[in-house]
Design a protein around this motif. Structure first.
Motif, mmCIF file in Angstrom:
data_model
loop_
_atom_site.group_PDB
_atom_site.id
_atom_site.type_symbol
_atom_site.label_atom_id
_atom_site.label_comp_id
_atom_site.label_asym_id
_atom_site.label_seq_id
_atom_site.Cartn_x
_atom_site.Cartn_y
_atom_site.Cartn_z
ATOM 1 N N SER A 1 -3.478 7.773 4.155
ATOM 2 C CA SER A 1 -2.850 6.487 4.478
ATOM 3 C C SER A 1 -1.411 6.701 4.936
ATOM 4 O O SER A 1 -0.729 7.620 4.471
ATOM 5 C CB SER A 1 -2.863 5.560 3.261
ATOM 6 N N LYS B 1 -0.454 -0.745 7.069
ATOM 7 C CA LYS B 1 -0.941 0.511 6.490
ATOM 8 C C LYS B 1 -2.330 0.793 7.034
ATOM 9 O O LYS B 1 -3.225 -0.052 6.957
ATOM 10 C CB LYS B 1 -0.987 0.433 4.964
ATOM 11 N N ASN C 1 2.026 4.264 7.121
ATOM 12 C CA ASN C 1 2.472 2.995 7.686
ATOM 13 C C ASN C 1 2.721 3.120 9.189
ATOM 14 O O ASN C 1 3.181 4.167 9.673
ATOM 15 C CB ASN C 1 3.749 2.522 7.003
#
Length: 249
Positions: free
Chosen positions: A162, A154, A164
Motif C-alpha cells: 500500500s 491509498k 499514497n
C-alpha cells in the motif's frame, strides 16, 4: 639520523598517504558499484512518497547487476547477472529507455505479461481494479507543490503493498488510458503523483530489466526550497529532519 634517512621517512609518509587515498577511492567505487548508490530526487513525480530534495540510498544488489550498475555504463555484457525480479510496489531507480544517460525513479505497478490500464483515475491490473481509498487531503505546498488542499488516495496492490497517491487534477489526460500489455523482460512504472508524472503511460514506455539500477530503500537526508545540502546557512529553515532515515514504501 642522516639526511637520507629523513628523506626516506618523508617519502614513505607521502607514499603511505597516497596509498590510503587510493584504497579509500577503490573501496568507495566498490561500495557504489556493488552495494549502495546515493540518489537525489530531482522532480515531484513521486510526491507524496518522495519530495524534491530527498536524498536516498539505492540498493544495487536487489535485482542483480547489469552494465548500468557500473559507473559510465560500459557495454561489457548484456542482460543481468545474479538477477532477481522486482515486486509490484517497489520504488525503483532505472535508466530512462530513450536516453540511458538519465536516471528516473518510479514505482513498479506492472510485471511482464500484465495488462495495465487507467480508468477514471483507478489503476487496473489484468482487468481487475486496484483498491483505491480516499484517505484525506494534504494542504502543504512543500509536499504537493500546490497552494490548495489535494486529495490523497491509498492504493493497495494485489501483493498487499500500500502507498499514497496524489490526485491533483480529477479527469486528467492520464486518468484514462488505453490498455498496455507489458512485454516479456519489461516493467510498467508509474509515479505516485499521478497527474504530474512522465512514466510508462507516456514518454518512459516499458522499462527493460537491463535498465534497472536498484531499489530505493531509505531517505538519509532531506532539504526543501531547492536548497543544496552544502548551503548550511539554510538548514535552520529548510531541513526536513522528520524525513531523515524514513524507510521508503
Amino acid at each position: 639520523m642522516s639526511v637520507a634517512d629523513k628523506a626516506g621517512k618523508k617519502s614513505g609518509g607521502l607514499g603511505e598517504t597516497i596509498s590510503v587515498i587510493v584504497q579509500a577511492l577503490l573501496l568507495a567505487l566498490v561500495i557504489r558499484t556493488v552495494f549502495f548508490q546515493p540518489f537525489s530526487i530531482p522532480s515531484g513525480s513521486m510526491r507524496p512518497t518522495l519530495l524534491e530534495g530527498d536524498y536516498l540510498f539505492v540498493t544495487k544488489w536487489a535485482y542483480g547487476y547489469s552494465r548500468y550498475s557500473l559507473p559510465f555504463s560500459p557495454n561489457l555484457f548484456e542482460g543481468r547477472i545474479w538477477g532477481s525480479e522486482p515486486q509490484r510496489g517497489d520504488v525503483v531507480v532505472f535508466k530512462f529507455p530513450p536516453n540511458p544517460q538519465v536516471d528516473y525513479i518510479k514505482r513498479v505497478v506492472g510485471l511482464p505479461g500484465d495488462r495495465i490500464q487507467m480508468r477514471n483515475g483507478q489503476l487496473f491490473i489484468n482487468d481487475v481494479g486496484v483498491p483505491r481509498e480516499k484517505v484525506g487531503q494534504i494542504d502543504n505546498p512543500d509536499i504537493t507543490a500546490e497552494n490548495r488542499p489535494i486529495d490523497v488516495y491509498k492504493e493497495t496492490l494485489p501483493n498487499g503493498v500500500s502507498y499514497n497517491t496524489l490526485d491533483i487534477y480529477p479527469d486528467s489526460e492520464t486518468d484514462n488510458t488505453r490498455e498496455f500489455l507489458v512485454p516479456p523482460g519489461h516493467y510498467f512504472m508509474m509515479g505516485d503523483n499521478r497527474d504530474n508524472s512522465a512514466d510508462s503511460r507516456l514518454s518512459v514506455g516499458y522499462v527493460p530489466a537491463e535498465n534497472l539500477v536498484g531499489r530505493a530503500n531509505i531517505i538519509f537526508f532531506s532539504i526543501a526550497g531547492k536548497a543544496s545540502p552544502l548551503e548550511l546557512w539554510r538548514w535552520p529553515t529548510e531541513l526536513r529532519p522528520t524525513r531523515f532515515f524514513n524507510v521508503i514504501r
